[in-house]
Design a protein around this motif. Structure first.
Motif, PDB file in Angstrom:
ATOM      1  N   ASN A   1       7.845   7.371   1.288  1.00  0.00           N
ATOM      2  CA  ASN A   1       7.638   8.438   0.313  1.00  0.00           C
ATOM      3  C   ASN A   1       8.499   9.666   0.635  1.00  0.00           C
ATOM      4  O   ASN A   1       8.039  10.801   0.544  1.00  0.00           O
ATOM      5  CB  ASN A   1       6.149   8.807   0.231  1.00  0.00           C
ATOM      6  N   GLY A   2       9.721   9.410   1.054  1.00  0.00           N
ATOM      7  CA  GLY A   2      10.659  10.497   1.327  1.00  0.00           C
ATOM      8  C   GLY A   2      10.499  11.168   2.680  1.00  0.00           C
ATOM      9  O   GLY A   2      11.263  12.064   3.027  1.00  0.00           O
ATOM     10  N   GLN A   3       9.523  10.738   3.470  1.00  0.00           N
ATOM     11  CA  GLN A   3       9.294  11.321   4.800  1.00  0.00           C
ATOM     12  C   GLN A   3       9.778  10.347   5.873  1.00  0.00           C
ATOM     13  O   GLN A   3       9.545   9.145   5.774  1.00  0.00           O
ATOM     14  CB  GLN A   3       7.811  11.629   5.021  1.00  0.00           C
TER      15      GLN A   3
ATOM     16  N   LEU B   1      -4.442   6.637  14.258  1.00  0.00           N
ATOM     17  CA  LEU B   1      -3.906   7.520  13.233  1.00  0.00           C
ATOM     18  C   LEU B   1      -2.563   6.978  12.752  1.00  0.00           C
ATOM     19  O   LEU B   1      -1.771   6.480  13.558  1.00  0.00           O
ATOM     20  CB  LEU B   1      -3.698   8.933  13.793  1.00  0.00           C
ATOM     21  N   ALA B   2      -2.296   7.100  11.458  1.00  0.00           N
ATOM     22  CA  ALA B   2      -1.007   6.672  10.909  1.00  0.00           C
ATOM     23  C   ALA B   2      -0.856   7.221   9.495  1.00  0.00           C
ATOM     24  O   ALA B   2      -1.837   7.620   8.856  1.00  0.00           O
ATOM     25  CB  ALA B   2      -0.919   5.144  10.879  1.00  0.00           C
ATOM     26  N   THR B   3       0.378   7.234   9.030  1.00  0.00           N
ATOM     27  CA  THR B   3       0.673   7.460   7.624  1.00  0.00           C
ATOM     28  C   THR B   3       1.103   6.110   7.087  1.00  0.00           C
ATOM     29  O   THR B   3       2.072   5.529   7.580  1.00  0.00           O
ATOM     30  CB  THR B   3       1.790   8.499   7.436  1.00  0.00           C
ATOM     31  N   VAL B   4       0.357   5.573   6.121  1.00  0.00           N
ATOM     32  CA  VAL B   4       0.629   4.227   5.631  1.00  0.00           C
ATOM     33  C   VAL B   4       1.290   4.276   4.260  1.00  0.00           C
ATOM     34  O   VAL B   4       1.077   5.204   3.481  1.00  0.00           O
ATOM     35  CB  VAL B   4      -0.654   3.366   5.576  1.00  0.00           C
TER      36      VAL B   4
ATOM     37  N   ALA C   1       1.942   7.321  -0.213  1.00  0.00           N
ATOM     38  CA  ALA C   1       1.628   7.325   1.217  1.00  0.00           C
ATOM     39  C   ALA C   1       0.255   7.955   1.408  1.00  0.00           C
ATOM     40  O   ALA C   1      -0.163   8.799   0.610  1.00  0.00           O
ATOM     41  CB  ALA C   1       2.677   8.107   1.997  1.00  0.00           C
ATOM     42  N   ARG C   2      -0.426   7.529   2.455  1.00  0.00           N
ATOM     43  CA  ARG C   2      -1.731   8.101   2.805  1.00  0.00           C
ATOM     44  C   ARG C   2      -1.827   8.259   4.310  1.00  0.00           C
ATOM     45  O   ARG C   2      -1.428   7.362   5.054  1.00  0.00           O
ATOM     46  CB  ARG C   2      -2.868   7.188   2.351  1.00  0.00           C
ATOM     47  N   ASP C   3      -2.403   9.372   4.721  1.00  0.00           N
ATOM     48  CA  ASP C   3      -2.723   9.558   6.136  1.00  0.00           C
ATOM     49  C   ASP C   3      -4.074   8.909   6.370  1.00  0.00           C
ATOM     50  O   ASP C   3      -5.014   9.114   5.589  1.00  0.00           O
ATOM     51  CB  ASP C   3      -2.806  11.044   6.497  1.00  0.00           C
ATOM     52  N   ILE C   4      -4.166   8.100   7.434  1.00  0.00           N
ATOM     53  CA  ILE C   4      -5.451   7.479   7.758  1.00  0.00           C
ATOM     54  C   ILE C   4      -5.862   7.865   9.174  1.00  0.00           C
ATOM     55  O   ILE C   4      -5.008   8.111  10.035  1.00  0.00           O
ATOM     56  CB  ILE C   4      -5.423   5.938   7.608  1.00  0.00           C
ATOM     57  N   ALA C   5      -7.155   7.937   9.379  1.00  0.00           N
ATOM     58  CA  ALA C   5      -7.743   8.180  10.698  1.00  0.00           C
ATOM     59  C   ALA C   5      -8.925   7.221  10.812  1.00  0.00           C
ATOM     60  O   ALA C   5      -9.868   7.295  10.024  1.00  0.00           O
ATOM     61  CB  ALA C   5      -8.201   9.621  10.834  1.00  0.00           C
TER      62      ALA C   5
ATOM     63  N   GLY D   1       5.418  -3.177   4.355  1.00  0.00           N
ATOM     64  CA  GLY D   1       4.253  -2.346   4.632  1.00  0.00           C
ATOM     65  C   GLY D   1       4.464  -1.597   5.934  1.00  0.00           C
ATOM     66  O   GLY D   1       4.844  -2.187   6.944  1.00  0.00           O
ATOM     67  N   THR D   2       4.237  -0.294   5.900  1.00  0.00           N
ATOM     68  CA  THR D   2       4.599   0.560   7.043  1.00  0.00           C
ATOM     69  C   THR D   2       3.417   1.379   7.530  1.00  0.00           C
ATOM     70  O   THR D   2       2.661   1.952   6.746  1.00  0.00           O
ATOM     71  CB  THR D   2       5.753   1.503   6.623  1.00  0.00           C
ATOM     72  N   TRP D   3       3.312   1.428   8.855  1.00  0.00           N
ATOM     73  CA  TRP D   3       2.340   2.267   9.553  1.00  0.00           C
ATOM     74  C   TRP D   3       3.172   3.349  10.245  1.00  0.00           C
ATOM     75  O   TRP D   3       3.647   3.168  11.363  1.00  0.00           O
ATOM     76  CB  TRP D   3       1.554   1.453  10.573  1.00  0.00           C
ATOM     77  N   GLY D   4       3.402   4.474   9.564  1.00  0.00           N
ATOM     78  CA  GLY D   4       4.250   5.537  10.108  1.00  0.00           C
ATOM     79  C   GLY D   4       3.559   6.297  11.213  1.00  0.00           C
ATOM     80  O   GLY D   4       2.408   6.696  11.079  1.00  0.00           O
TER      81      GLY D   4
END
Length: 173
Positions: free
Chosen positions: A65-67, A98-101, A134-138, A163-166
């Motif tokens: 998502n551009g990040q 924690l990740a940005t997915v 994109a979503r931040d997950i905890a 599929g990405t776990w940023g």
């Protein structure tokens, strides 16, 4: 020294080295396949360790998502691999995942994936996303022994999707 004596000495050295590495692996003084990711600090990036079991897992840079995320886990899905699994041994040491997915930005527009986190065989978090989202997950992982990350391709999608776990990381806080 005879050739036979030199070979015997080399075998003993090799055996001693193998035993030392084996001992380090099981005492936790090194992190490798089959050892718990030990909290020597309060933070550990999954891109820095090997999964215990995996399908196709890429580690390193990814843009979602551009990040830009320099320490990412990327699991591809395709017609021959509609579900991709990576499993990590936690050893009950960590508290949070924690990740940005999302989907890597170079995934085709038609891609839709589900990203799921399971702890000790039980699903605890699931997110479905398209390209450009994109979503931040905890996720609370306190007391978990194993964590499984699963990426599944959406129905009707024929393209290869990433599929990405940023910045996927474990923390003790």
């Amino acid at each position: 020294m005879s050739t036979t004596g030199q070979k015997g000495k080399m075998r003993r050295r090799t055996l001693a080295t193998v035993c030392a590495v084996f001992a380090m692996t099981f005492t936790g003084t090194t992190t490798g396949i089959g050892t718990a990711a030990e909290p020597r600090a309060d933070l550990l990036y999954l891109a820095d360790i090997d999964p215990l079991a995996k399908d196709i897992v890429l580690r390193g840079e990814a843009e979602v998502n551009g990040q830009f995320y320099p320490r990412s886990i990327v699991q591809l899905t395709s017609s021959s691999l509609p579900v991709n699994v990576a499993e990590y041994h936690l050893g009950r040491h960590w508290r949070s995942f924690l990740a940005t997915v999302g989907l890597r930005d170079d995934s085709p527009t038609e891609c839709v994936v589900s990203l799921e986190v399971s702890l000790d065989g039980t699903p605890v978090h699931r997110t479905e996303l398209s390209v450009g989202e994109a979503r931040d997950i905890a996720v609370n992982i306190s007391g978990a022994f194993r964590m499984k990350l699963t990426v599944s391709r959406g129905r009707g999608v024929s393209a290869t999707c990433y599929g990405t776990w940023g910045e996927a990381r474990l923390t003790t806080s």
